[in-house]
Write an enzyme that holds these catalytic residues in place. Structure first.
Site, PDB file in Angstrom:
ATOM      1  N   CYS A  70       0.889  -1.238  -0.063  1.00 58.88           N
ATOM      2  CA  CYS A  70      -0.027  -0.094   0.134  1.00 58.88           C
ATOM      3  C   CYS A  70       0.748   1.307   0.109  1.00 58.88           C
ATOM      4  O   CYS A  70       1.746   1.390   0.867  1.00 58.88           O
ATOM      5  CB  CYS A  70      -0.776  -0.160   1.331  1.00 58.88           C
ATOM      6  N   CYS A 206      -0.533   3.578  -6.771  1.00 58.64           N
ATOM      7  CA  CYS A 206      -1.329   3.100  -5.603  1.00 58.64           C
ATOM      8  C   CYS A 206      -1.900   1.592  -6.058  1.00 58.64           C
ATOM      9  O   CYS A 206      -2.176   1.530  -7.290  1.00 58.64           O
ATOM     10  CB  CYS A 206      -2.793   3.979  -5.708  1.00 58.64           C
TER      11      CYS A 206
HETATM   12  N1  DGL Z   1      -3.933   0.532  -2.097  1.00 68.39           N
HETATM   13  C1  DGL Z   1      -3.436   1.658  -1.397  1.00 68.39           C
HETATM   14  C2  DGL Z   1      -2.340   2.618  -1.843  1.00 68.39           C
HETATM   15  O1  DGL Z   1      -1.502   1.851  -2.682  1.00 68.39           O
HETATM   16  C3  DGL Z   1      -4.300   2.560  -0.469  1.00 68.39           C
HETATM   17  C4  DGL Z   1      -5.456   3.115  -1.338  1.00 68.39           C
HETATM   18  C5  DGL Z   1      -6.594   3.779  -0.292  1.00 68.39           C
HETATM   19  O2  DGL Z   1      -6.864   2.988   0.696  1.00 68.39           O
HETATM   20  O3  DGL Z   1      -6.772   4.873  -0.233  1.00 68.39           O
HETATM   21  O4  DGL Z   1      -2.265   3.549  -1.912  1.00 68.39           O
END
Ligand code: DGL
Length: 283
Positions: A70, A206
């Site tokens: 993440c 993301c």
């Molecule tokens: N998948 C996550 C990232 O890479 C988080 C997205 C979120 O929860 O806003 O930033």
């Protein structure tokens, strides 16, 4: 025993997928913090607290190494946790545990330089400026982690970030493809207009956006290379494990998928990405 993979939701599955391809016999526990997703619009302190709680759950479930799949958690929380929390936690647990992120390997892939590299601040003329476009959550954009870390290593790369405030939430909710396609086209358009031309390369900063990478590919000019964060991360984790045998990744090929939210099958976008139905259990 095993490797924990953490994300606010389904996005980290893109990293999990690449990790499993590299380390097929390792044991994996995936945790989606779907009770609290999305992270990208939350204040920093909340992101730190939620990320720490996610790591603790994975260590409790037997993981020795947690991969923060993440960008938001890695950008906002990882350094804080590594410095202020992990040393005492490790001591209290009495076994070696660690948490690693996905931004370091992505920056290494984007610059072609190892993390330790520091650019010489030369006065020479820059022959050619490579423009890198990054799509990310507002929290990752605000952290400026990509701009700062790339600038330290290479003066020949200019980074332009485009925050996408609702995209991760909509992917998590399994929004209609048409709605997602429109949002992706709008964000690509914003970025291209801000740069004044298309980027030379792009990063989906993301992990949720990897689930719909085909839409980004279609919206970006033909052939714009995308730096593939999941592959970069999987390569870095494999090499880290070779250098650190104290973090046993397990060897039975076990796969567990856990959520803090509602257990059960995940949305159609996951099914399309994963190639089959995927169901999460409650932690
Ligand atoms: N998948 C996550 C990232 O890479 C988080 C997205 C979120 O929860 O806003 O930033």
């Amino acid at each position: 025993m095993g490797i924990g993979v953490f994300d606010s939701g389904i996005g980290g599955l893109s990293v999990h997928h690449a990790l499993v391809r590299r380390l097929p016999s390792a044991d994996f526990i995936y945790l989606a913090d779907q009770a609290n997703t999305p992270y990208g619009g939350r204040p920093g302190e909340e992101i730190v607290d939620l990320t720490r709680a996610g790591c603790e759950r994975l260590f409790d479930a037997g993981a020795n190494l947690v991969v923060l799949a993440c960008n938001t958690a890695a950008a906002v929380a990882l350094r804080r946790l590594q410095q202020n929390w992990l040393p005492d936690y490790r001591r209290a647990l009495g076994r070696p545990v660690n948490a690693l992120g996905i931004i370091v390997p992505t920056i290494e892939a984007a610059t072609g330089l190892p993390w330790e590299h520091e650019a010489e601040r030369r006065g020479d003329k820059i022959e050619q400026l490579d423009i890198l476009g990054i799509f990310s959550t507002p929290a990752t954009t605000a952290s400026r982690v990509y701009e700062i870390e790339i600038d330290k290593r290479s003066q020949d790369v200019a980074v332009f970030s485009e925050p996408c405030p609702t995209l991760a939430r909509d992917i998590e909710a399994g929004a209609k493809e048409e709605q997602l396609r429109e949002a992706v086209e709008r964000h690509v358009d914003n970025l291209v207009r801000r740069i004044g031309r298309p980027p030379d390369r792009a990063i989906l900063g993301c992990t949720h956006y990897e689930i719909i990478a085909d839409m980004f590919r279609a919206a970006l000019p033909d052939g714009t290379p995308l730096i593939h964060q999941p592959d970069a991360t999987a390569g870095a984790i494999e090499s880290y494990l070779q250098r650190h045998p104290e973090y046993d990744p397990g060897s039975s090929g076990a796969r567990r998928f856990l959520t803090t939210g509602r257990p059960g099958p995940q949305n159609g976008l996951v099914e399309r990405f994963w190639g089959s139905r995927l169901s999460f259990d409650a932690i």
